[in-house]
Design a protein around this motif. Structure first.
Motif, PDB file in Angstrom:
ATOM      1  N   ALA A 280     -24.154 -53.875  27.373  1.00  0.00           N
ATOM      2  CA  ALA A 280     -23.344 -55.089  27.234  1.00  0.00           C
ATOM      3  C   ALA A 280     -22.027 -54.794  26.535  1.00  0.00           C
ATOM      4  O   ALA A 280     -21.030 -55.502  26.752  1.00  0.00           O
ATOM      5  CB  ALA A 280     -24.124 -56.153  26.476  1.00  0.00           C
ATOM      6  N   CYS A 281     -22.001 -53.773  25.704  1.00  0.00           N
ATOM      7  CA  CYS A 281     -20.757 -53.345  25.065  1.00  0.00           C
ATOM      8  C   CYS A 281     -19.887 -52.532  26.014  1.00  0.00           C
ATOM      9  O   CYS A 281     -18.668 -52.704  26.060  1.00  0.00           O
ATOM     10  CB  CYS A 281     -21.063 -52.495  23.828  1.00  0.00           C
ATOM     11  SG  CYS A 281     -21.782 -53.402  22.442  1.00  0.00           S
ATOM     12  N   ALA A 282     -20.527 -51.632  26.763  1.00  0.00           N
ATOM     13  CA  ALA A 282     -19.787 -50.670  27.585  1.00  0.00           C
ATOM     14  C   ALA A 282     -19.328 -51.226  28.927  1.00  0.00           C
ATOM     15  O   ALA A 282     -18.237 -50.894  29.404  1.00  0.00           O
ATOM     16  CB  ALA A 282     -20.640 -49.421  27.806  1.00  0.00           C
ATOM     17  N   GLN A 283     -20.166 -52.059  29.563  1.00  0.00           N
ATOM     18  CA  GLN A 283     -19.854 -52.557  30.909  1.00  0.00           C
ATOM     19  C   GLN A 283     -20.130 -54.062  31.006  1.00  0.00           C
ATOM     20  O   GLN A 283     -20.916 -54.513  31.849  1.00  0.00           O
ATOM     21  CB  GLN A 283     -20.694 -51.807  31.953  1.00  0.00           C
ATOM     22  CG  GLN A 283     -20.320 -50.354  32.132  1.00  0.00           C
ATOM     23  CD  GLN A 283     -18.963 -50.179  32.770  1.00  0.00           C
ATOM     24  OE1 GLN A 283     -18.458 -51.070  33.440  1.00  0.00           O
ATOM     25  NE2 GLN A 283     -18.346 -49.020  32.572  1.00  0.00           N
ATOM     26  N   PRO A 284     -19.498 -54.852  30.164  1.00  0.00           N
ATOM     27  CA  PRO A 284     -19.804 -56.289  30.148  1.00  0.00           C
ATOM     28  C   PRO A 284     -19.400 -57.024  31.417  1.00  0.00           C
ATOM     29  O   PRO A 284     -19.935 -58.096  31.707  1.00  0.00           O
ATOM     30  CB  PRO A 284     -19.000 -56.795  28.941  1.00  0.00           C
ATOM     31  CG  PRO A 284     -17.862 -55.836  28.826  1.00  0.00           C
ATOM     32  CD  PRO A 284     -18.446 -54.499  29.195  1.00  0.00           C
ATOM     33  N   GLY A 285     -18.485 -56.439  32.192  1.00  0.00           N
ATOM     34  CA  GLY A 285     -18.078 -57.098  33.426  1.00  0.00           C
ATOM     35  C   GLY A 285     -19.122 -57.070  34.515  1.00  0.00           C
ATOM     36  O   GLY A 285     -19.025 -57.800  35.500  1.00  0.00           O
ATOM     37  N   LYS A 286     -20.158 -56.246  34.332  1.00  0.00           N
ATOM     38  CA  LYS A 286     -21.203 -56.097  35.353  1.00  0.00           C
ATOM     39  C   LYS A 286     -22.321 -57.126  35.212  1.00  0.00           C
ATOM     40  O   LYS A 286     -23.071 -57.355  36.172  1.00  0.00           O
ATOM     41  CB  LYS A 286     -21.818 -54.698  35.260  1.00  0.00           C
ATOM     42  CG  LYS A 286     -20.891 -53.564  35.678  1.00  0.00           C
ATOM     43  CD  LYS A 286     -20.759 -53.494  37.181  1.00  0.00           C
ATOM     44  CE  LYS A 286     -20.005 -52.247  37.595  1.00  0.00           C
ATOM     45  NZ  LYS A 286     -19.794 -52.211  39.056  1.00  0.00           N
ATOM     46  N   ILE A 287     -22.481 -57.694  34.024  1.00  0.00           N
ATOM     47  CA  ILE A 287     -23.621 -58.585  33.792  1.00  0.00           C
ATOM     48  C   ILE A 287     -23.155 -59.935  33.264  1.00  0.00           C
ATOM     49  O   ILE A 287     -22.157 -60.023  32.549  1.00  0.00           O
ATOM     50  CB  ILE A 287     -24.647 -57.970  32.814  1.00  0.00           C
ATOM     51  CG1 ILE A 287     -23.978 -57.532  31.510  1.00  0.00           C
ATOM     52  CG2 ILE A 287     -25.365 -56.796  33.474  1.00  0.00           C
ATOM     53  CD1 ILE A 287     -24.959 -57.003  30.462  1.00  0.00           C
TER      54      ILE A 287
END
Length: 304
Positions: A155-162
């Motif tokens: 959620a920190c690294a790739q928040p745009g995915k979820i």
């Protein structure tokens, strides 16, 4: 520091192995639900994922919930623990339960391993959206124990995915906090933790490698632009014999329109609430809430 992290992981493996989840796990047949395994090659490694899907075809794309297992587990064990097939049956969603590459999720950004779990999970999501009837705007992630820690990192690294995330028996590592001050997108966050958890401490010492659980929730409240103080309520004691009560701290009215919720299981251990399969192996298991449905009721409210 590395020795301490490895010791913590070893304790989690020993604890959950004692419960024999992975060894005894099997796929429980559920009416209206089908399952299959799919393999993705990432970094030259064949990574396997267990999928549950509605048996009946749908004319619309479904939400996808990515569920990350605990250290020493696998997709079958996570499904066995959480009974997540029931969400597929009742709500028509898809669930993906990926396996780790080498025994544990690489949830610490200071980890020197060459295994890229963040990249793998992104590839998994992209592949699922491309190949299956799932909605890219309604992908969420949840995990237990080491899987919860990986969920927090993702959620920190790739928040745009979820669209939203949920961490059960997980906490923010200080090394993760240092690189997670203001992600590009604010992710709604649900946390469920027992305050008697002896594996992932609710209130660790100031020398610990992680924040306390309340401070972890406050971190996500700041990211989501929530008020400093949550609304606190004590939930009904539905099963007095389990020896637990559940307190909800809900950060509402956040500037992003999201929310952050912390369920504290008073006297609860390193367990998945509502599960009949881990009763008292690692502390008390609350039956006052159903962890699986609590996760779903939270994440389903959000789209990316």
């Amino acid at each position: 520091m590395t020795i301490i992290r490895n010791l913590l992981r070893s304790l989690v493996v020993l604890a959950l192995s004692a419960a024999s989840f992975a060894a005894n796990a099997y796929i429980v047949p559920t009416q209206g639900v089908s399952y299959f395994r799919s393999t993705i090659n990432h970094q030259g490694l064949n990574r396997s994922t267990l999928y549950f899907k509605p048996t009946a075809a749908s004319s619309t794309k479904a939400p996808l919930l990515v569920m990350l297992h605990y250290n020493g587990g696998n997709g079958e064990a996570m499904a066995f623990l959480t009974e997540v097939q029931e969400l597929v049956r009742d709500y028509g969603i898809w669930v993906a339960l990926p396996d780790v590459a080498d025994g544990n999720w690489h949830d610490d950004p200071s980890d020197t391993s060459t295994v890229d779990d963040v990249g793998y999970l992104s590839t998994l999501i992209d592949t699922a959206v491309k190949n299956y009837p799932v909605d890219a705007k309604r992908v969420s992630m949840a995990g237990f124990s080491d899987g919860a820690m990986m969920t927090l990192r993702y959620a920190c690294a790739q928040p745009g995915k979820i669209a939203a995330a949920a961490a059960v028996s997980g906490v923010m590592l200080k090394t993760l906090v240092s690189v997670c001050g203001s992600p590009a997108f604010a992710t709604p966050m649900l946390m469920i933790n027992g305050n008697a958890d002896t594996i992932v401490k609710y209130s660790p010492s100031k020398y610990a490698i992680s924040l306390s659980v309340p401070d972890s929730a406050k971190h996500w409240a700041r990211i989501n632009g929530c008020p400093a103080a949550p609304k606190t309520s004590l939930l009904p004691d539905l099963v007095a014999s389990d020896g637990t009560r559940v307190q909800l701290d809900a950060y509402l009215g956040c500037a992003t329109g999201n929310s952050v919720e912390l369920y504290t299981v008073q006297n609860g251990g390193h367990t998945w609430p509502g599960s009949p399969y881990n009763l008292n192996y690692q502390g008390k298991t609350s039956q006052d809430i159903d962890g699986t449905r609590t996760v779903w009721e939270f994440v389903k409210r959000f789209t990316r």
